[in-house]
Design an enzyme around this catalytic site. Structure first.
Site, short mmCIF file in Angstrom:
data_model
loop_
_atom_site.label_atom_id
_atom_site.label_comp_id
_atom_site.label_asym_id
_atom_site.label_seq_id
_atom_site.Cartn_x
_atom_site.Cartn_y
_atom_site.Cartn_z
CE1 TYR A 77 33.72 27.53 32.17
CE2 TYR A 77 31.37 27.10 32.03
CZ TYR A 77 32.58 27.32 31.41
OH TYR A 77 32.65 27.34 30.04
CE LYS A 87 49.94 29.43 30.23
NZ LYS A 87 50.62 29.41 28.91
CG ASP A 130 50.29 27.74 25.83
OD1 ASP A 130 50.49 26.62 26.32
OD2 ASP A 130 51.06 28.71 26.02
CG ASP A 187 33.59 26.18 27.22
OD1 ASP A 187 32.70 25.53 26.63
OD2 ASP A 187 33.68 27.42 27.20
CG ASP A 247 33.11 25.27 21.15
OD1 ASP A 247 32.49 24.33 21.69
OD2 ASP A 247 32.58 26.37 20.89
C1 IPM Z 1 29.23 24.03 26.81
C2 IPM Z 1 28.68 25.42 26.75
C3 IPM Z 1 28.34 25.88 28.16
C4 IPM Z 1 29.63 25.87 28.95
C5 IPM Z 1 27.64 27.24 28.25
C6 IPM Z 1 26.38 27.27 27.43
C7 IPM Z 1 27.38 27.64 29.66
O1 IPM Z 1 29.57 26.27 26.11
O2 IPM Z 1 28.52 23.12 27.31
O3 IPM Z 1 30.36 23.82 26.37
O4 IPM Z 1 30.43 26.81 28.87
O5 IPM Z 1 29.86 24.89 29.68
MG MG Z 2 31.27 25.29 25.30
#
Ligand code: IPM
Ligand code: MG
Length: 368
Positions: A141, A191, A223, A247, A251
């Site tokens: 990032y 990884k 993975d 990240d 999710d």
């Molecule tokens: C998160 C989001 C952010 C990230 C985006 C919105 C920049 O996906 O907080 O997980 O990737 O960190």
């Molecule tokens: Mg995210």
């Protein structure tokens, strides 16, 4: 206690869910006799519209002046042009970096009443209680060089994955400290079969692990970790990983809980000041309709009370109220309700159950 809380509601459903979390904090202030003061600041797309930048200087100053920050969500189709020079997400990345918030805590602890919402079979979700700790201010990032250039063969783009030993050590150490208060297992995700940064990560994780003989350390490739989160999620306790892997994995882990609308997060640095936000996005499709689930933001307010203000009983009071509301079938539309509650009704349902004497009901663990 007197505390100053900076609110950055942001875009989309952000203002709606942050309003419910604010009301909930005010209700906690009343019940436990604390004075919470709030300031409100623009961050993300709304700040681009007003000031041409996603993180205006006065927003940053307001956040620095506060004891804690509660954020809604940033982004939306209006600011999604890939050619755009300024993007809402830059505001979020910049505030994390400016405030040194290198540790992102994302607890995933599905509520039993919602097991049927998960796309996984109930037996795969049963007993899941994971704390994902994502490194937040390094890696792909932020690494340089980063950018695009024209070459004779066409355009070329570069991002850089870079980690220092110090950056790895502090996040892995935090993971071990948290694991000592939990089930004493740290899964370090990397990884290392491909990436040099991961090989350094693994070496440092082993060194830090020696400082915590009571905690077991295991290593897992990202993975196969993605796969194991679906097949055997209940085996995890604390997962620690770099920014981009975290990240993606968080999710994925959120799916276990049944809805993205339920999950809180805390971003912490060296001091007590932290930034708290639900893990869902700005959900532009339902923004302004009063149907967003405020639970993830309200639970983020609980994490704020715990980690930035040291108010553990108050944090548990909110978590118990949320668990109780869900047990009682108080559901917003994302939870598959036949007659769904509005954002405000869900907030009210939680606030009605704020009872300092209430314990997190059996069957639901603390969301810590
Ligand atoms: C998160 C989001 C952010 C990230 C985006 C919105 C920049 O996906 O907080 O997980 O990737 O960190
Ligand atoms: Mg995210």
């Amino acid at each position: 206690m007197n505390a100053l809380i900076a609110l950055t509601p942001g875009d989309g459903i952000g203002p709606e869910v942050v309003a419910e979390a604010r009301r909930t904090l005010e209700a906690i202030g009343d019940r436990f006799q604390h004075q919470f003061k709030f300031t409100e600041h623009l961050l993300g797309g709304c700040a681009i519209d007003a000031h041409g930048t996603a993180l205006p200087a006065d927003t940053l100053a307001g956040c620095r002046a506060a004891d804690a920050i509660l954020l809604g969500a940033v982004g939306g189709p209006k600011w999604d042009d890939p050619q755009a020079k300024v993007r809402p997400e830059q505001g979020l990345l910049a505030i994390r970096k400016e405030l040194g918030l290198y540790a992102n805590l994302r607890p995933v602890c599905p509520h039993p009443a919602l097991a049927k919402l998960s796309p996984l079979k109930p037996e795969r979700v049963a007993g899941v209680d994971i704390m994902v700790i994502r490194e937040l201010t390094g890696g792909l990032y932020f690494g340089t060089p980063k950018g695009r250039e024209q070459t004779p063969e066409g355009e070329r783009a570069v991002d850089t994955m870079v980690y220092t030993e110090g950056e790895i050590r502090r996040i892995v150490r935090l993971a071990f400290e948290i694991a000592t208060k939990r089930r004493k297992l740290v899964t370090s995700v990397d990884k290392a079969n491909v990436l040099e940064t991961s090989r350094l990560w693994r070496k440092v994780a082993i060194e830090v692990g020696r400082e915590f003989p009571g905690v077991k350390l295991e290593h897992q490739l990202v993975d196969s970790c993605a796969m194991r989160l679906i097949t055997h999620a209940s085996q995890f306790d604390v997962i620690v990983t770099e920014n981009m892997f975290g990240d993606i994995l968080t999710d994925e882990a959120a799916v276990l809980a049944g809805s993205l609308g339920l999950l809180p997060s805390a971003s912490l640095g060296e001091g007590r000041r932290g930034l708290y936000e639900p893990i869902h996005g700005s959900a532009p499709d339902i923004a302004g309709k009063g149907m967003a689930n405020p639970t993830g933001t309200i639970l983020s307010a609980a994490l704020l009370l715990r980690h930035s203000l040291g108010l553990e009983a108050e944090a548990r009071c909110i978590e118990a109220a949320v668990a109780c509301a869900l047990d009682d079938g108080e559901f917003t539309a994302d939870l598959g309700a036949v007659r769904p509650l509005s954002t405000t009704q869900m907030g009210d349902a939680i606030r009605e159950r704020l009872d300092p004497a209430r314990r997190v009901p059996t069957g639901s663990r603390s969301l810590d």
